[in-house]
Design a protein around this motif. Structure first.
Motif, short mmCIF file in Angstrom:
data_model
loop_
_atom_site.label_atom_id
_atom_site.label_comp_id
_atom_site.label_asym_id
_atom_site.label_seq_id
_atom_site.Cartn_x
_atom_site.Cartn_y
_atom_site.Cartn_z
N MET A 62 -88.24 -75.46 64.65
CA MET A 62 -88.30 -76.24 63.42
C MET A 62 -87.27 -75.68 62.44
N ALA A 63 -86.49 -76.54 61.90
CA ALA A 63 -85.44 -76.13 60.97
C ALA A 63 -86.02 -75.79 59.61
N SER A 64 -85.33 -74.94 58.90
CA SER A 64 -85.77 -74.58 57.56
C SER A 64 -85.43 -75.70 56.58
N THR A 65 -86.05 -75.64 55.43
CA THR A 65 -85.78 -76.62 54.37
C THR A 65 -84.31 -76.57 53.96
N LYS A 66 -83.77 -75.37 53.90
CA LYS A 66 -82.36 -75.22 53.51
C LYS A 66 -81.43 -75.80 54.58
N ASP A 68 -82.12 -78.42 56.37
CA ASP A 68 -82.15 -79.87 56.11
C ASP A 68 -81.23 -80.22 54.95
N GLU A 69 -81.27 -79.41 53.90
CA GLU A 69 -80.40 -79.63 52.74
C GLU A 69 -78.93 -79.50 53.14
N LEU A 70 -78.63 -78.51 53.95
CA LEU A 70 -77.26 -78.32 54.43
C LEU A 70 -76.80 -79.51 55.26
N TYR A 71 -77.66 -79.98 56.13
CA TYR A 71 -77.33 -81.14 56.97
C TYR A 71 -76.99 -82.35 56.11
N ARG A 72 -77.82 -82.64 55.12
CA ARG A 72 -77.58 -83.79 54.24
C ARG A 72 -76.28 -83.63 53.46
N LEU A 73 -76.02 -82.42 52.95
CA LEU A 73 -74.80 -82.20 52.18
C LEU A 73 -73.56 -82.37 53.06
N LEU A 74 -73.60 -81.86 54.26
CA LEU A 74 -72.47 -82.02 55.17
C LEU A 74 -72.22 -83.50 55.49
N LEU A 75 -73.30 -84.25 55.70
CA LEU A 75 -73.14 -85.69 55.94
C LEU A 75 -72.52 -86.38 54.73
N GLU A 76 -72.99 -86.02 53.54
CA GLU A 76 -72.45 -86.61 52.30
C GLU A 76 -70.96 -86.31 52.15
N ARG A 77 -70.55 -85.13 52.64
CA ARG A 77 -69.14 -84.73 52.54
C ARG A 77 -68.27 -85.41 53.58
N GLY A 78 -68.87 -86.18 54.48
CA GLY A 78 -68.08 -86.96 55.43
C GLY A 78 -67.89 -86.36 56.80
N TYR A 79 -68.58 -85.28 57.12
CA TYR A 79 -68.45 -84.69 58.45
C TYR A 79 -69.29 -85.51 59.43
N SER A 80 -68.93 -85.47 60.69
CA SER A 80 -69.63 -86.27 61.70
C SER A 80 -71.08 -85.79 61.87
N ALA A 135 -78.30 -70.81 55.95
CA ALA A 135 -78.03 -72.12 55.36
C ALA A 135 -77.72 -71.98 53.86
N THR A 136 -78.42 -71.10 53.17
CA THR A 136 -78.17 -70.88 51.74
C THR A 136 -76.76 -70.34 51.52
N ARG A 137 -76.33 -69.43 52.39
CA ARG A 137 -74.97 -68.91 52.27
C ARG A 137 -73.94 -70.03 52.42
N MET A 138 -74.14 -70.91 53.39
CA MET A 138 -73.20 -72.01 53.59
C MET A 138 -73.27 -73.00 52.43
N LEU A 139 -74.45 -73.26 51.92
CA LEU A 139 -74.57 -74.16 50.77
C LEU A 139 -73.79 -73.61 49.58
N GLY A 140 -73.89 -72.32 49.36
CA GLY A 140 -73.13 -71.69 48.28
C GLY A 140 -71.64 -71.87 48.47
N TYR A 141 -71.18 -71.71 49.70
CA TYR A 141 -69.77 -71.91 50.00
C TYR A 141 -69.36 -73.36 49.70
N LEU A 142 -70.18 -74.30 50.15
CA LEU A 142 -69.84 -75.71 49.96
C LEU A 142 -69.85 -76.12 48.48
#
Length: 91
Positions: free
Chosen positions: A1-5, A7-19, A37-44
């Protein structure tokens, strides 16, 4: 099961136009903990439009940091066990 973060990362990446496939690979197969996931969200949030290569490079750096942290904790635990053995001997 994926973490909440994740899921947030997945949605943000989709919004940014990645496949969709790339987003799933990053968020659910590699950066699937709150920490990574939080580290990557911070980067994005700091970098507005990273290239695919930059994003993968950052993901690999995050995973390397995580692995080093895990290794450090394992080493500290092993050292604590050895110190206890020296102090108290075999029981």
């Amino acid at each position: 099961m994926a973490s909440t973060k994740s899921d947030e990362l997945y949605r943000l990446l989709l919004e940014r136009g990645y496949s969709k496939e790339f987003c799933q690979e990053v968020a659910y197969k590699n950066l699937n903990t709150d920490y990574t996931a939080t580290r990557m969200l911070g980067y994005l949030y700091r970098v507005s439009a990273p290239s695919l290569e930059m994003l993968v490079d950052e993901m690999l750096a995050i995973l390397a940091d995580r692995d080093a942290l895990v290794e450090k904790h394992e080493s500290e635990h092993a050292q604590a066990v050895i110190s206890d053995l020296y102090r108290n001997g075999l029981r």
